[in-house]
Motif scaffolding. Structure first.
Motif, mmCIF file in Angstrom:
data_model
loop_
_atom_site.group_PDB
_atom_site.id
_atom_site.type_symbol
_atom_site.label_atom_id
_atom_site.label_comp_id
_atom_site.label_asym_id
_atom_site.label_seq_id
_atom_site.Cartn_x
_atom_site.Cartn_y
_atom_site.Cartn_z
ATOM 1 N N LEU A 1 -9.258 -5.317 -2.513
ATOM 2 C CA LEU A 1 -8.270 -4.667 -0.897
ATOM 3 C C LEU A 1 -8.376 -3.430 -1.183
ATOM 4 O O LEU A 1 -8.123 -3.017 -0.064
ATOM 5 C CB LEU A 1 -7.206 -5.811 -1.133
ATOM 6 N N ALA A 2 -7.296 -2.252 -2.131
ATOM 7 C CA ALA A 2 -7.523 -1.239 -2.712
ATOM 8 C C ALA A 2 -8.461 -0.669 -1.667
ATOM 9 O O ALA A 2 -8.665 0.604 -1.162
ATOM 10 C CB ALA A 2 -6.914 -1.018 -3.738
ATOM 11 N N SER A 3 -10.411 -1.122 -2.790
ATOM 12 C CA SER A 3 -10.910 0.324 -2.330
ATOM 13 C C SER A 3 -11.763 -0.748 -1.138
ATOM 14 O O SER A 3 -12.542 0.051 -0.636
ATOM 15 C CB SER A 3 -11.691 -0.612 -2.921
ATOM 16 N N PHE A 4 -11.306 -1.999 -0.458
ATOM 17 C CA PHE A 4 -11.963 -2.268 0.307
ATOM 18 C C PHE A 4 -11.048 -1.463 1.911
ATOM 19 O O PHE A 4 -11.950 -1.181 2.943
ATOM 20 C CB PHE A 4 -10.990 -3.828 0.849
ATOM 21 N N VAL A 5 -9.904 -0.654 1.805
ATOM 22 C CA VAL A 5 -9.715 0.077 2.480
ATOM 23 C C VAL A 5 -9.725 1.317 3.186
ATOM 24 O O VAL A 5 -10.320 1.750 3.749
ATOM 25 C CB VAL A 5 -8.035 0.528 2.641
ATOM 26 N N THR A 6 -10.554 2.142 1.691
ATOM 27 C CA THR A 6 -11.525 3.452 1.510
ATOM 28 C C THR A 6 -12.806 3.085 2.243
ATOM 29 O O THR A 6 -13.301 4.201 2.983
ATOM 30 C CB THR A 6 -11.294 4.126 0.562
ATOM 31 N N PHE A 7 -13.222 2.114 1.749
ATOM 32 C CA PHE A 7 -14.980 1.922 1.792
ATOM 33 C C PHE A 7 -15.245 1.537 3.554
ATOM 34 O O PHE A 7 -16.044 2.031 4.151
ATOM 35 C CB PHE A 7 -15.386 0.630 1.648
ATOM 36 N N LEU B 1 -2.128 4.226 -0.929
ATOM 37 C CA LEU B 1 -1.977 2.947 -0.201
ATOM 38 C C LEU B 1 -0.529 3.704 1.191
ATOM 39 O O LEU B 1 -1.530 3.684 2.099
ATOM 40 C CB LEU B 1 -2.000 1.709 -0.600
ATOM 41 N N ILE B 2 0.071 3.982 0.901
ATOM 42 C CA ILE B 2 1.240 3.874 1.287
ATOM 43 C C ILE B 2 0.789 5.374 1.980
ATOM 44 O O ILE B 2 0.863 5.534 3.301
ATOM 45 C CB ILE B 2 2.289 3.973 0.852
ATOM 46 N N ALA B 3 0.451 6.633 1.378
ATOM 47 C CA ALA B 3 -0.093 8.030 2.344
ATOM 48 C C ALA B 3 -1.995 7.277 3.110
ATOM 49 O O ALA B 3 -1.931 7.963 4.320
ATOM 50 C CB ALA B 3 -0.664 9.110 1.296
ATOM 51 N N PHE B 4 -2.184 6.045 2.388
ATOM 52 C CA PHE B 4 -3.392 5.795 3.238
ATOM 53 C C PHE B 4 -3.054 5.805 5.134
ATOM 54 O O PHE B 4 -3.674 5.477 6.011
ATOM 55 C CB PHE B 4 -4.058 5.444 2.598
ATOM 56 N N GLY B 5 -1.698 4.629 5.132
ATOM 57 C CA GLY B 5 -1.141 3.644 5.849
ATOM 58 C C GLY B 5 -0.607 5.044 6.831
ATOM 59 O O GLY B 5 -1.005 5.376 8.080
ATOM 60 N N ILE B 6 0.121 5.680 6.217
ATOM 61 C CA ILE B 6 0.430 7.022 7.348
ATOM 62 C C ILE B 6 -0.831 7.835 7.600
ATOM 63 O O ILE B 6 -0.569 8.106 9.356
ATOM 64 C CB ILE B 6 1.661 8.237 6.434
ATOM 65 N N ALA B 7 -1.413 8.423 7.425
ATOM 66 C CA ALA B 7 -2.798 9.263 7.819
ATOM 67 C C ALA B 7 -3.399 8.337 8.617
ATOM 68 O O ALA B 7 -3.819 8.799 9.815
ATOM 69 C CB ALA B 7 -3.438 10.044 6.898
ATOM 70 N N LEU C 1 -10.388 -3.046 22.962
ATOM 71 C CA LEU C 1 -9.828 -2.215 23.161
ATOM 72 C C LEU C 1 -9.635 -0.651 23.100
ATOM 73 O O LEU C 1 -9.738 -0.853 24.336
ATOM 74 C CB LEU C 1 -8.932 -2.730 21.884
ATOM 75 N N SER C 2 -9.260 -0.623 22.206
ATOM 76 C CA SER C 2 -10.130 1.264 21.579
ATOM 77 C C SER C 2 -10.055 2.147 20.763
ATOM 78 O O SER C 2 -10.295 1.061 19.753
ATOM 79 C CB SER C 2 -8.406 2.125 22.252
ATOM 80 N N TRP C 3 -11.303 3.338 20.573
ATOM 81 C CA TRP C 3 -11.312 3.774 19.048
ATOM 82 C C TRP C 3 -10.533 4.041 18.356
ATOM 83 O O TRP C 3 -10.665 4.199 17.531
ATOM 84 C CB TRP C 3 -12.102 4.628 20.009
ATOM 85 N N ARG C 4 -9.155 4.337 18.861
ATOM 86 C CA ARG C 4 -8.142 4.099 17.694
ATOM 87 C C ARG C 4 -7.699 3.119 17.828
ATOM 88 O O ARG C 4 -6.994 3.353 15.964
ATOM 89 C CB ARG C 4 -6.967 4.952 18.479
ATOM 90 N N MET C 5 -7.783 2.113 17.880
ATOM 91 C CA MET C 5 -7.441 0.801 17.016
ATOM 92 C C MET C 5 -8.356 0.967 16.096
ATOM 93 O O MET C 5 -7.738 -0.252 15.254
ATOM 94 C CB MET C 5 -7.122 -0.143 18.436
ATOM 95 N N ASN D 1 -6.600 -1.255 8.778
ATOM 96 C CA ASN D 1 -6.346 -1.433 7.199
ATOM 97 C C ASN D 1 -5.499 -1.404 7.040
ATOM 98 O O ASN D 1 -4.313 -1.943 5.986
ATOM 99 C CB ASN D 1 -7.145 -0.243 6.328
ATOM 100 N N VAL D 2 -4.221 -1.703 8.180
ATOM 101 C CA VAL D 2 -2.770 -1.864 8.068
ATOM 102 C C VAL D 2 -2.850 -2.987 7.222
ATOM 103 O O VAL D 2 -1.775 -3.299 6.399
ATOM 104 C CB VAL D 2 -2.036 -2.065 9.460
ATOM 105 N N LEU D 3 -3.081 -4.327 7.357
ATOM 106 C CA LEU D 3 -2.585 -6.277 6.991
ATOM 107 C C LEU D 3 -3.547 -5.671 5.233
ATOM 108 O O LEU D 3 -2.786 -5.680 4.948
ATOM 109 C CB LEU D 3 -3.354 -6.725 7.209
ATOM 110 N N PRO D 4 -4.209 -4.948 5.056
ATOM 111 C CA PRO D 4 -4.982 -4.979 3.781
ATOM 112 C C PRO D 4 -4.243 -4.094 2.835
ATOM 113 O O PRO D 4 -3.732 -4.836 1.868
ATOM 114 C CB PRO D 4 -6.383 -4.828 3.859
ATOM 115 N N ILE D 5 -3.932 -3.028 3.659
ATOM 116 C CA ILE D 5 -2.338 -2.274 2.726
ATOM 117 C C ILE D 5 -1.709 -3.023 2.378
ATOM 118 O O ILE D 5 -1.137 -3.082 1.475
ATOM 119 C CB ILE D 5 -2.472 -1.208 3.734
ATOM 120 N N ALA D 6 -1.239 -3.361 2.979
ATOM 121 C CA ALA D 6 0.676 -4.298 3.452
ATOM 122 C C ALA D 6 0.654 -5.205 2.132
ATOM 123 O O ALA D 6 1.445 -6.060 0.963
ATOM 124 C CB ALA D 6 0.983 -4.606 4.556
ATOM 125 N N ILE D 7 -0.656 -6.142 2.003
ATOM 126 C CA ILE D 7 -1.196 -7.241 1.625
ATOM 127 C C ILE D 7 -1.617 -6.816 0.170
ATOM 128 O O ILE D 7 -0.688 -6.671 -0.889
ATOM 129 C CB ILE D 7 -2.491 -8.222 1.866
#
Length: 459
Positions: free
Chosen positions: A17-23, A82-88, A161-165, A170-176
């Motif tokens: 999960l942690a690597s999933f976010v960055t990849f 994880l926290i910093a990635f979510g903020i960025a 939706l939008s490219w912004r979305m 990754n918000v959900l995998p970060i939280a989990i």
């Protein structure tokens, strides 16, 4: 994976999960590039910077993060990342111009650098031998699938939706992952806060200056002081970085690890293979939209055969490599992927996905399934557990630098424009890089018995 303990299963889940976010975030952006360019402007140069801003900080700081992981503990570093990635990610989604987007992407890369080495180090620290190879196979299957499914998810978000979305996926995998991380109880033995911050600055500045020169060179030319001065300065800073690594007592990138045969040759193979993967991933997704006229979703779907084959075969390939050794897999896999890249030469002005692209995706998927898990296991399994964090960081840094440099050179590779001729040029370069990866693996990789790996790591 019945042979794994409950704690080991939890470790694999968290690592995935942690690597999933960055990849995921490293590849999901590719399919959004045309939409970003349409809204914020900037053309291919801005598209390159959106990708490389992330890769510059990720590549440069992942080495520092490996040291931090070993110095302060893998769980702590992973939680901060994880926290910093979510903020960025939120900052990226809120960008109002190319500059803000590029800066926020750099922030994502810096946070992502904390995640990959610490997550993979959790596996290498808790498992060895065939169990480790199998666990890495599972990790590889899902994290590589994240890279490959990213364009599909990005396409759906861009179209509906939008490219912004795209950047909030990754918000959900970060939280989990944060929840699961709080349940993981592992004895951590940090080695102390001996971190080479100066080397981090040298590496980041050197890569940044060199990439700036490579990206802007097609526009300004090598004769421009704005190009050759950063190029020379970047090369000098990277040389200074390597010299420093040979002299400091606690280097970011211990050069002695490269004397371990599988680690040294495996990282050279990584350089070629991941350069090819990055080039192919960028060019195919963007060309299918801008050249072949597909929607973002359809362009993302084009990679699904690779994703499916990775999920089905990667874990098995990792287990077989643990049993029979990685050499044959690391040789056959890249060469097979090179053949898949050559099949893209059939793409013509009268575009047909089923006959011109699908065969390439199938062959590439088979080759990638054979390659990635054995490659990772061969490299990390050759290094003692006490240095698993920095070993993982070095290998990931090599793969990121490979992608960083090849994306910076895309304008040169495709001749300044990603038209059909440029697409074919990129396919030829991809095939050549893959072939080099296979040849290097055959020459250098050997099967090392698990009981001898630790001894060789100390050579």
């Amino acid at each position: 994976m019945a042979s794994l303990t409950g704690t080991q299963r939890l470790v694999v889940t968290i690592a995935v999960l942690a690597s999933f976010v960055t990849f995921l975030d490293g590849t999901v952006v590719n399919v959004a590039l045309p939409a970003i360019s349409d809204e914020l402007g900037g053309g291919i140069t801005t598209q390159q910077w959106v990708v490389d801003a992330y890769l510059i900080t990720l590549s440069a700081l992942i080495l520092l993060a490996g040291s931090l992981s070993d110095a302060y503990g893998r769980v702590l570093i992973m939680r901060i990342g994880l926290i910093a990635f979510g903020i960025a990610s939120v900052a990226v989604a809120a960008s109002v111009d190319p500059l803000m987007l590029i800066v926020a992407r750099a922030g994502q890369g810096a946070a992502g650098a904390l995640l990959v080495p610490s997550s993979l180090a959790l596996i290498t620290a808790t498992m060895r031998g065939e169990i480790q190879a199998r666990a890495i196979g599972v990790w590889t299957a899902f994290t590589t699938a994240a890279q490959l499914v990213g364009p599909l998810l990005g396409g759906l978000f861009v179209d509906f939706l939008s490219w912004r979305m795209v950047f909030l996926i990754n918000v959900l995998p970060i939280a989990i992952t944060l929840v699961l991380l709080s349940r993981l109880k592992l004895p951590e033995h940090p080695r102390g806060a001996v971190v080479d911050w100066a080397s981090g600055v040298l590496c980041a500045a050197g890569l940044g200056a060199l990439v700036f020169a490579l990206i802007e060179q097609p526009r300004l030319g090598w004769g421009s002081p704005a190009i050759w001065i950063p190029a020379v300065a970047g090369a000098a800073l990277l040389i200074a970085f390597l010299v420093r690594q040979a002299r400091v007592t606690a280097p970011m990138m211990p050069l002695d690890m490269f004397r371990v045969r599988n680690f040294g040759w495996g990282n050279l193979a990584t350089l070629f293979v991941y350069a090819a993967l990055s080039l192919n991933g960028f060019v195919v997704v963007v060309y299918l939209q801008q050249g072949a006229g597909l929607s973002a979703t359809a362009a993302g779907l084009a990679n699904m055969p690779v994703t499916i084959l990775m999920i089905l075969l990667s874990s098995r390939a990792g287990a077989l490599a643990g049993k029979y050794g990685p050499r044959i897999f690391m040789t056959a896999g890249p060469i097979l992927m090179g053949c898949g890249a050559l099949l893209l030469l059939t793409v013509a002005i009268e575009f047909n996905y089923w006959w011109q692209v699908l065969p390439s995706m199938i062959v590439m998927g088979l080759g990638l399934s054979l390659t990635v898990a054995p490659l990772t296991a061969a490299i990390l399994g050759s290094i003692d557990e006490s240095r698993s964090g920095i070993a993982s960081a070095v290998n990931n840094a090599v793969s990121r630098v490979a992608g960083l440099l090849v994306v910076a050179m895309i304008s040169t590779i495709v001749g300044g424009m990603l038209d059909l001729n440029g697409f074919h040029s990129a396919a030829l370069v991809t095939a050549g890089l893959m072939a080099a990866g296979g040849i290097v693996s055959w020459i250098g990789i050997r099967r090392i018995p698990a009981e001898a790996a630790a001894a060789e790591a100390d050579v």
